[in-house]
Design an enzyme around this catalytic site. Structure first.
Site, short mmCIF file in Angstrom:
data_model
loop_
_atom_site.label_atom_id
_atom_site.label_comp_id
_atom_site.label_asym_id
_atom_site.label_seq_id
_atom_site.Cartn_x
_atom_site.Cartn_y
_atom_site.Cartn_z
N TYR A 1 -10.94 9.49 -15.15
CA TYR A 1 -12.33 7.96 -14.82
C TYR A 1 -12.77 7.73 -13.65
O TYR A 1 -13.04 6.72 -13.16
CB TYR A 1 -10.13 6.57 -14.44
N TYR B 1 -9.89 -0.91 -21.50
CA TYR B 1 -9.22 -1.14 -20.57
C TYR B 1 -9.43 -0.47 -19.59
O TYR B 1 -8.44 -1.23 -18.27
CB TYR B 1 -7.29 -1.24 -21.18
N ARG B 2 -10.01 -0.14 -18.94
CA ARG B 2 -10.37 0.53 -17.81
C ARG B 2 -11.55 1.78 -17.78
O ARG B 2 -11.10 2.37 -19.32
CB ARG B 2 -9.05 1.32 -16.37
#
Ligand SMILES: Cc1cc2nc3c(=O)[nH]c(=O)nc-3n(C[C@H](O)[C@H](O)[C@H](O)COP(=O)(O)OP(=O)(O)OC[C@H]3O[C@@H](n4cnc5c(N)ncnc54)[C@H](O)[C@@H]3O)c2cc1C
Lengths: 203, 524
Positions: B92, B469-470
């Site tokens: 991420y 969600y992210r």
């Protein structure tokens, strides 16, 4: 233990003549104890390698013979990882050689930087056909020294010993970073990544 | 690597800023060397050029007092900071800032475990405490509390929670298990949320909500403050732990698996975050692609079949665990077994049925008991120079949705020349579908294809009503842009809050699409 630049340099000047010649002798089975006993402050270097049956045992024997401390590294269990963290903690001020599969070395590097200096990273991958590709990035001096050994080592264990002996070299932090790609004969086993890391303050 | 400046700051100002930071934390903890230090603050898994995320410096305060003064310096120069704690947010964005030139605010040195409360089952930690640190500490003091860790054990207890991260025991939903938070606002004010706002509170880490609005969530996946301390509930070691694995033969079994597990999950017969894992994930942690297939494009069925038989895995593999006294586990197992046995070809395994060398089983077994490890990083060995970014849409726990999401991703991914490697993490009422988009980080063309695929997936998922969600720093604006109901009312509210709590715009500009006023027009 923390080492000042000057004491480190003095130490290195005293030992650098052992240099990368030592491991080849080891790998050829020549008794190196006499040479190794000349080396003082051997605790100043450390070798970390992946606990992989394919290369682990030989490697341990080799690095022991040249008087280097070593520690195996694993991604797989808390105890092994924890032991590595302890070793790194107590290894402040030492130089390090690391050899393992890409994911493992990535993780080790993530624990070292930015408080250590990774002077050289080598990526060693099997190519289609019977070639091994070595991609180095880092300082010129260790890169050149290592390059000379690629065709002479038989397997990762021997390479590890050469690499470990490089922790005794002396490199300038000001030197520009370079890359070098080379081919050699194939080594057995999987793709590997290697690191040479120097304590901050020395480089 | 050339050095860069923080946006809007001139070279002389930057020199003065660094000098001020050094006065606060000492020379040793201001990192500016582009050759030796700053590469460690970029993302090794980028699909975009590294220059886009190159920081200008990093600063590592040792405690809240130093942090307060770092923020003061940043406010003075209007310098953007990018907060990280353990800095291992790979897949991420790792430690990399949203934009080039930010100063990384590295909280690794704030790594005290402030309290372990055995009686009530919680720990209070600072940002730099990793799962491994907490685990080691609990072992050392002989605690009977478990950690709940994300798959990479080097991640941080606090930052993983603020990222809405997940683990694999019954305490796997980390935000749910957080209780009590200390946060520093951009102006240096230290706030205790919930019960902690009451001086001398006896219940700071026991009751989450305090009085009035519950604000803890405002500081997760956000840039409204710097979280400096959290309480996390820890699970007491249960009287028994029996992890299990169920393998399924057909790709199309995903539908039935999901339908069977929903009632088991909702009724809490499966208490932990259970996993439905596709075969290539299982393979990638233990072998390389080249061991089986050297062709381009997706792996053919015949090869997949051979892998399955060699590794004793299914097309889908379900991991769960029983917790509790043995008679309770026996009863629960009967129900779970009978439910999944309705799917033809299901095979059931306990620890004694899997080999000691079964890498996938061994690390899942550890995760189910909160024992940190790093085995899952092996997925990067799958291909040479492997890296991955994760596309993580939320799915309802229904066979139809799971299949739809799986096909939506698989088909686009195969068309773009990548393997589908994914899993569903089953939460209370949802599944986090994690697609691990693996690419060669030395291959510029492949990176560009991965980047394009990721963007296409965001759009296709949003069009089907699924949101992530992210996400990775490169996709924060794009994904925030899909949460646009009622003319992006939620984003506009976030921006209003941002303008009030951080008027200088110093904290993590652009985090999850939230930009300070001064940078809103120039969004990348
Ligand atoms: C192979 C692999 C497997 C993974 N498996 C999982 C998994 O099982 N579960 C999971 O959840 N994730 C997983 N991840 C994603 C990621 O690695 C973890 O979530 C990891 O814990 C995040 O890194 P960190 O904890 O070091 O957080 P950091 O990198 O320190 O922080 C992450 C982000 O949180 C915010 N933040 C950090 N500190 C603060 C603070 N003090 N105040 C305010 N905001 C802050 C920042 O925006 C920062 O960018 C996986 C990644 C990989 C590569």
């Amino acid at each position: 233990m923390s080492i000042t630049l000057s004491s480190r340099r003095t130490f290195l000047q005293a030992t650098v003549r052992g240099g990368a010649a030592l491991p080849l002798l080891t790998s050829l089975g020549v008794a190196t104890n006499a040479i190794a006993s000349d080396l003082t402050e051997t605790e100043n270097s450390l070798c970390l390698f992946e606990a992989d049956a394919a290369m682990g045992a030989d490697m341990a024997a080799g690095v022991r013979q040249i008087g280097l401390a070593y520690q195996t590294v694993t991604l797989d269990d808390a105890a092994g990882w924890s032991a590595m963290l302890d070793t790194l903690e107590s290894a402040r001020g030492r130089s390090l050689a690391v050899l393992g599969r890409p994911a493992t070395v990535f993780a080790v590097r993530g624990m070292l930087e930015p408080t250590w200096r990774v002077v050289l990273e080598g990526r060693h991958g099997r190519q289609v056909g019977s070639q091994m590709r070595h991609e180095f990035a880092g300082l010129d001096a260790p890169m050149k020294q290592l390059a000379g050994w690629l065709d002479r080592v038989r397997d990762p264990a021997q390479y590890a010993v050469v690499l470990a002996s490089m922790t005794r070299g002396e490199f300038s932090a000001d030197a520009e970073r370079k890359t070098l790609d080379l081919n050699s004969h194939v080594w057995p086993g999987s793709d590997l990544v290697s690191l040479l890391a120097w304590p901050k303050g020395v480089v | 690597m050339e050095s860069v400046l923080p946006p809007g700051i001139k070279r002389e100002q930057f020199a003065a800023l660094l000098a001020d930071l050094k006065k606060v934390v000492g020379r040793e903890f201001v990192f500016t060397d582009t050759q030796w230090e700053l590469p460690a603050y970029n993302d090794a898994y980028l699909t975009t050029p590294a220059e886009l995320h190159q920081p200008s410096a990093a600063v590592a305060p040792a405690n809240v007092e130093e942090l307060q003064r770092v923020l003061e310096v940043a406010r003075h120069y209007k310098a953007p900071l990018w907060t990280i704690s353990t800095g291992k947010n790979f897949a991420y964005g790792g430690p990399a800032p949203r934009k080039a030139g930010y100063i990384v605010l590295d909280l690794k040195r704030m790594n005290r475990i402030l309290e372990v409360n055995e009686k009530h089952g919680y720990a209070v930690v600072e940002p730099g405490v990793s799962y491994m640190d907490l685990y080691r500490h609990l072992q050392k003091i002989g605690s009977k509390l478990w950690v709940d860790c994300a798959a990479p054990g080097w991640g941080g207890v606090l930052p993983n929670m603020t990222e809405h991260g997940v683990g694999y025991t019954p305490y796997g939903d980390h935000v749910t298990m957080q209780c009590g938070m200390e946060v520093m606002l951009a102006d240096g004010t230290l706030v205790q949320t919930g019960m902690g706002a009451l001086p001398g509170s006896q219940t700071n880490h026991l009751y989450k909500y305090g009085l009035g609005p519950s604000v803890d969530g405002l500081f997760t996946q956000s840039n409204f403050g710097v979280v400096t301390k959290v309480g996390m509930w820890l699970m007491p070691e249960p009287p028994g732990y029996r992890p299990y694995m169920i393998t399924f033969e057909k790709e199309s079994d995903l539908h039935a698996i999901t339908e069977v597990l929903r009632p088991l999950k909702v009724n809490m017969l499966i208490p932990a975050v259970a996993m439905t894992v596709e075969m290539l994930w299982e393979a990638a942690v233990q072998i390389t692609r080249r061991d089986y297939y050297t062709g381009k494009g997706p792996i053919p069925d015949s090869v997949r079949k051979k892998m399955r038989s060699d590794l004793k895995i299914g097309a889908w593999n379900f991991y769960g665990a029983l917790y509790g006294p043995p008679p309770m586990m026996d009863n629960t197992w009967e129900v779970i077994h009978d439910a999944f046995a309705s799917i033809p070809g299901a095979k059931f395994y306990f620890d004694e049925d899997r080999s000691k060398d079964d890498v996938a089983w061994q690390y899942r077994k550890k995760l189910g008991a909160g024992i940190p490890n790093m085995t899952e990083y092996n997925v990067m060995n799958w291909i040479p120079n492997g890296a991955h970014i994760d596309f993580s849409p939320i799915s309802p726990v229904t066979g139809a949705d799971a299949t739809k999401q799986y096909e939506l991703i698989r088909d686009r991914c195969n068309k773009a020349g990548f393997d589908y490697c994914g899993e569903f993490a089953v939460g209370w009422r949802d599944m986090h579908h994690i697609f691990c988009l693996t690419f060669d980080r030395n291959d510029a063309k492949q990176k560009a294809r991965a980047n394009k695929l990721f963007g296409d997936l965001v759009d296709a998922a949003a069009a089907a009503g699924y949101g992530e969600y992210r996400t990775h720093v490169d996709f924060m604006d794009r994904i925030a842009g899909t949460y646009n109901w009622n003319d992006s009312a939620l984003l506009r509210m976030h921006e209003k809050v941002k303008d009030v709590v951080d008027p200088s715009g110093i904290l993590s500009p652009g985090k999850m699409g939230i930009w300070p006023k001064s940078m809103r027009k120039g969004k990348a």
